[in-house]
Design an enzyme around this catalytic site. Structure first.
Site, PDB file in Angstrom:
ATOM      1  CB  SER A  26      -0.964  -0.030   1.198  1.00 48.07           C
ATOM      2  OG  SER A  26      -2.011   0.891   1.043  1.00 48.07           O
ATOM      3  CG  ASP A 158      -6.787  -3.043  -3.488  1.00 45.85           C
ATOM      4  OD1 ASP A 158      -7.445  -2.264  -2.777  1.00 45.85           O
ATOM      5  OD2 ASP A 158      -5.554  -3.160  -3.423  1.00 45.85           O
ATOM      6  CG  HIS A 187      -5.635  -2.533   0.175  1.00 45.83           C
ATOM      7  ND1 HIS A 187      -4.932  -2.082  -0.923  1.00 45.83           N
ATOM      8  CD2 HIS A 187      -5.094  -1.890   1.256  1.00 45.83           C
ATOM      9  CE1 HIS A 187      -4.013  -1.212  -0.544  1.00 45.83           C
ATOM     10  NE2 HIS A 187      -4.099  -1.079   0.767  1.00 45.83           N
TER      11      HIS A 187
END
Length: 207
Positions: A26, A158, A187
Site C-alpha cells: 500500500s 482491491d 487490499h
C-alpha cells in the site's frame, strides 16, 4: 514519500545492507518505489523490489489521471480521522481493507483488532498528513527510474487501491517487472491469503 524514503535509506546505510529486497504494501509500496529510485539503486544496495497492493503511480483523480479516486474520498478519510480515529480504525478493516464487507466473506475479529491496535499506536497527525502522501504523490518518474527486478502483486477486488490504476500501470512503467493479479483478493491480501502471497514472494526472491 521523500521523508519515508530518506528514513529507509538511513537505516539501510547504518546496517550496511547490500543486495536487499525491499517489499512494500500500500503506502509502503510508494515508499519502496521512492527509496529504490532515489537511493537504493544508485547506492548499489538493492537487488529486487516488491510492490504489494501499492499506491503508485498516483491515486487521486486529476486531469492527467482521470481514472483516479476523487479527492472527496480522501477528504472524507481525513474528516473521519479527525472526528473519531478509533472508530475509523475499526470501520476500515471491518469493511473494504480485507474485503470483509463482501457477501459470504469470513470476517476475523482478531485481524480487525490487530489493525486497530497498530493504527492507534501511531501519530494522529502523521496519519492525517499521510493521507495526502499516499493519495497525491505522483510517482510516475519513480517507477520509470527503477531497473531492478520488481514483482507487482495486487488483487482484482482491491477496494482501497483500484488495481487498474495501480498494478496494471506499475507493470507498464517499470522496466523489469513481473505482474501477478489475484482474482477476488482484497487490499489486505497478504493477511487474508498469506500462504499464496508468501509462496509467490519467496519464489521471486529466490529466482
Amino acid at each position: 514519500m521523500d521523508h519515508y524514503a530518506a528514513d529507509a535509506s538511513a537505516v539501510v546505510e547504518h546496517l550496511d545492507l547490500k543486495n536487499a529486497v525491499h517489499i512494500g504494501h500500500s503506502t509502503g509500496g510508494g515508499q519502496v518505489a521512492r527509496y529504490v529510485a532515489k537511493y537504493g539503486q544508485s547506492q548499489g544496495r538493492v537487488a529486487k523490489a516488491v510492490l504489494v497492493s501499492a499506491v503508485p503511480p498516483l491515486m487521486v483523480k486529476t486531469e492527467s489521471n482521470p481514472d483516479g479516486t476523487p479527492i472527496e474520498v480522501f477528504d472524507d478519510f481525513r474528516a473521519q480521522l479527525a472526528a473519531n480515529r478509533a472508530q475509523f480504525y475499526l470501520d476500515v478493516p471491518s469493511g473494504p481493507f480485507y474485503g470483509f464487507n463482501r457477501l459470504l466473506a469470513k470476517s476475523s475479529d482478531a485481524i480487525i483488532q490487530n489493525w486497530w491496535r497498530q493504527g492507534m499506536m501511531g501519530s494522529a497527525k502523521a496519519h492525517y498528513e499521510g493521507i495526502k502522501a499516499f493519495s497525491e504523490t505522483d510517482q510516475i518518474e519513480d517507477l520509470k527510474a527503477i531497473t531492478v527486478p520488481t514483482l507487482v502483486m495486487q488483487g482484482d477486488d482491491d477496494q482501497v487501491v483500484p488495481y487498474k490504476n495501480a498494478a496494471l500501470l506499475q507493470d507498464k512503467l517499470l522496466a523489469n517487472s513481473t505482474l501477478k493479479i489475484y482474482p477476488g483478493f482484497p487490499h489486505g491480501m497478504h493477511t487474508t491469503n498469506t500462504d499464496e502471497i508468501n509462496a509467490d514472494l519467496l519464489a521471486f526472491i529466490k529466482s
